[in-house]
Design an enzyme around this catalytic site. Structure first.
Site, short mmCIF file in Angstrom:
data_model
loop_
_atom_site.label_atom_id
_atom_site.label_comp_id
_atom_site.label_asym_id
_atom_site.label_seq_id
_atom_site.Cartn_x
_atom_site.Cartn_y
_atom_site.Cartn_z
N THR A 28 1.13 -1.36 -0.34
CA THR A 28 0.19 0.28 -0.23
C THR A 28 1.06 1.55 -0.12
O THR A 28 0.42 2.34 -0.78
CB THR A 28 -0.81 0.13 1.33
OG1 THR A 28 -0.09 -0.32 2.59
CG2 THR A 28 -2.10 -1.29 1.11
N PHE A 35 -7.28 -5.26 0.14
CA PHE A 35 -8.38 -5.80 -0.54
C PHE A 35 -9.63 -5.02 0.04
O PHE A 35 -10.40 -5.00 0.31
CB PHE A 35 -8.08 -7.24 -0.67
CG PHE A 35 -7.17 -7.81 -1.76
CD1 PHE A 35 -6.47 -7.89 -1.29
CD2 PHE A 35 -7.90 -7.70 -2.97
CE1 PHE A 35 -4.99 -7.71 -2.90
CE2 PHE A 35 -7.28 -7.98 -4.25
CZ PHE A 35 -5.51 -8.41 -3.93
N ARG A 36 -9.38 -5.39 2.06
CA ARG A 36 -10.18 -5.15 3.27
C ARG A 36 -10.22 -4.07 3.86
O ARG A 36 -10.88 -4.48 5.14
CB ARG A 36 -10.37 -6.91 3.73
CG ARG A 36 -10.62 -8.13 2.86
CD ARG A 36 -10.25 -9.38 3.69
NE ARG A 36 -10.76 -10.62 2.32
CZ ARG A 36 -9.94 -10.42 1.27
NH1 ARG A 36 -8.52 -9.89 1.76
NH2 ARG A 36 -9.68 -11.73 0.55
N GLN A 101 2.06 -13.53 -1.06
CA GLN A 101 0.14 -13.51 -1.25
C GLN A 101 0.28 -12.16 -2.77
O GLN A 101 -0.80 -12.04 -3.45
CB GLN A 101 -0.96 -12.98 -0.61
CG GLN A 101 -0.63 -14.71 0.27
CD GLN A 101 -1.50 -13.00 1.89
OE1 GLN A 101 -2.93 -14.11 1.82
NE2 GLN A 101 -1.30 -12.82 2.88
N HIS A 119 0.10 -16.30 -5.14
CA HIS A 119 -0.77 -15.72 -5.88
C HIS A 119 -0.83 -15.53 -6.94
O HIS A 119 -1.64 -14.82 -7.94
CB HIS A 119 -1.78 -14.63 -5.15
CG HIS A 119 -2.39 -15.82 -3.41
ND1 HIS A 119 -2.66 -14.20 -2.92
CD2 HIS A 119 -2.24 -16.64 -3.36
CE1 HIS A 119 -3.47 -15.16 -1.88
NE2 HIS A 119 -3.09 -16.44 -2.16
N CYS A 148 -5.05 -21.74 -29.67
CA CYS A 148 -6.71 -22.47 -29.39
C CYS A 148 -7.91 -21.06 -30.34
O CYS A 148 -8.69 -22.14 -30.13
CB CYS A 148 -6.87 -23.34 -28.42
SG CYS A 148 -7.12 -21.55 -27.35
N SER A 188 -4.24 -9.65 6.25
CA SER A 188 -5.47 -9.19 7.67
C SER A 188 -5.70 -11.03 7.93
O SER A 188 -6.11 -11.52 8.49
CB SER A 188 -7.05 -9.01 6.77
OG SER A 188 -7.33 -10.51 5.83
N ASN A 209 1.63 -5.04 11.10
CA ASN A 209 0.51 -4.84 10.08
C ASN A 209 0.48 -3.96 10.94
O ASN A 209 0.22 -3.32 12.41
CB ASN A 209 -0.36 -5.83 10.64
CG ASN A 209 -1.60 -6.41 8.86
OD1 ASN A 209 -1.72 -6.65 8.06
ND2 ASN A 209 -2.82 -5.95 9.43
N1 APR Z 1 1.39 -1.36 7.02
C1 APR Z 1 1.07 -2.52 7.55
N2 APR Z 1 -0.17 -3.22 7.52
C2 APR Z 1 -1.13 -2.69 6.02
C3 APR Z 1 -1.03 -1.24 5.35
C4 APR Z 1 0.09 -1.28 5.39
N3 APR Z 1 1.33 0.09 5.24
N4 APR Z 1 -1.51 -1.31 4.50
C5 APR Z 1 -2.65 -2.25 5.02
N5 APR Z 1 -2.19 -2.78 5.94
C6 APR Z 1 -2.80 -4.10 6.79
C7 APR Z 1 -4.53 -3.90 6.88
O1 APR Z 1 -4.64 -3.24 8.20
C8 APR Z 1 -4.95 -5.21 6.40
O2 APR Z 1 -5.27 -5.74 7.93
O3 APR Z 1 -2.98 -4.92 5.21
C9 APR Z 1 -3.85 -5.86 5.57
C10 APR Z 1 -4.22 -6.15 3.92
O4 APR Z 1 -5.05 -7.41 4.29
P1 APR Z 1 -5.97 -7.93 2.85
O5 APR Z 1 -6.30 -6.08 2.18
O6 APR Z 1 -6.96 -8.34 3.06
O7 APR Z 1 -4.96 -8.19 1.89
P2 APR Z 1 -4.21 -9.72 2.29
O8 APR Z 1 -4.01 -10.19 3.18
O9 APR Z 1 -2.70 -9.92 1.30
O10 APR Z 1 -5.54 -10.73 1.07
C11 APR Z 1 -5.24 -12.07 0.86
O11 APR Z 1 -7.24 -12.35 -0.56
O12 APR Z 1 -8.18 -10.46 -2.06
C12 APR Z 1 -7.46 -11.90 -2.04
O13 APR Z 1 -5.42 -13.01 -3.51
C13 APR Z 1 -6.08 -11.35 -2.90
O14 APR Z 1 -3.76 -11.88 -1.79
C14 APR Z 1 -4.91 -11.06 -1.37
C15 APR Z 1 -5.67 -12.20 -0.78
#
Ligand code: APR
Length: 238
Positions: A28, A35-36, A101, A119, A148, A188, A209
């Protein structure tokens, strides 16, 4: 936080086999949304409509639009300090491998060598029907497969409901099992099978995190931004 980072630095100094797992939160600070979180992709788009094989067959145009936008949004992103610190930790012999991921390829672009793309990678394109490799341009131009003839080119990433690439998963799991320190960064931990990795690790587990995760018992948790925390860690260790 400084105390916790110094504690982490000492744990790393004493480790014989350090392995890292990363998620979207690692990217990020390179302007790739996760994503979440509140501004996450799945708050704007229903993953069931764009991120499954069924969705691709049902509405290829929507699928294509979503992934073309993701490819274009990632065209000018660059690794941040945190990616470079992990690459340097590998070069200095502290870090064995990174299981990610993320489909951005930023770890490799920062110089990390042992990266397991669990992934897949958004810049690799294949035909969903016959597996033939294609270019990003073929996908963006909505070309049919030149082998194909079918119209199902897609990024070589793991969509929901699909298996992870076996050989990559097996090698990543072996490293996690052999690790004496396992650091989980920016995820997450809501998506399986990767969210099982902290349970598979036999050594110390550390969670970096922005938010806490439920259902896990880590040896150390550092709540904050990955780039900033790894930046400070790099100042201590490198
Ligand atoms: N530093 C630390 N943590 C962060 C930061 C940052 N700069 N920015 C966001 N976060 C945290 C958020 O608080 C959240 O808990 O990173 C986490 C990201 O979680 P998700 O959005 O759920 O992403 P992820 O866990 O990688 O998703 C897993 O889900 O959608 C599918 O295939 C996709 O690989 C992905 C998988």
């Amino acid at each position: 936080m400084r105390n916790e980072i110094e504690k982490l630095a000492n744990i790393i100094k004493d480790s014989k086999c350090l392995v890292v797992m990363t998620g979207a939160g690692m990217d990020t600070e390179s302007n790739i949304p996760d994503f979440r979180s509140q501004n996450g992709l799945w708050y704007k788009v229903d993953p069931a409509k764009v991120a499954t094989v069924e969705a691709m067959y049902q509405n290829y145009l929507l699928f294509h639009e979503f992934y073309s936008a993701r490819i274009k949004n990632m065209e000018n992103v660059v690794p941040h300090k945190g990616h470079y610190v992990l690459a340097e930790l590998e070069k200095k012999g502290y870090l064995k491998s990174i299981a990610t991921q993320n489909i951005s390829g930023l770890h490799t672009r920062a110089g990390s060598k042992n990266v397991y793309e669990l992934h897949g990678n958004i810049r690799r394109i294949k035909c969903n029907e016959c597996g033939t490799r294609h270019t990003i341009e073929d996908f963006l131009d909505k070309k049919n497969c030149n082998k194909c003839g079918k119209n199902f080119l897609r990024p070589e990433i793991v969509l929901f409901g699909e298996m992870l690439p076996n050989n990559i998963w097996d090698r990543a799991i072996r490293d996690v099992e052999n690790s004496d320190v396992f650091i989980i960064i920016g995820t997450s931990l809501q998506v399986s099978p990767v969210n099982q990795m902290p349970y598979i690790a036999k050594g110390k587990t550390i969670y970096i995190n922005m938010e806490k995760a439920r259902g896990y018992n880590f040896d150390l948790e550092i709540i904050g931004k990955a780039g900033e925390i790894l930046g400070e860690l790099g100042e201590i260790l490198l």
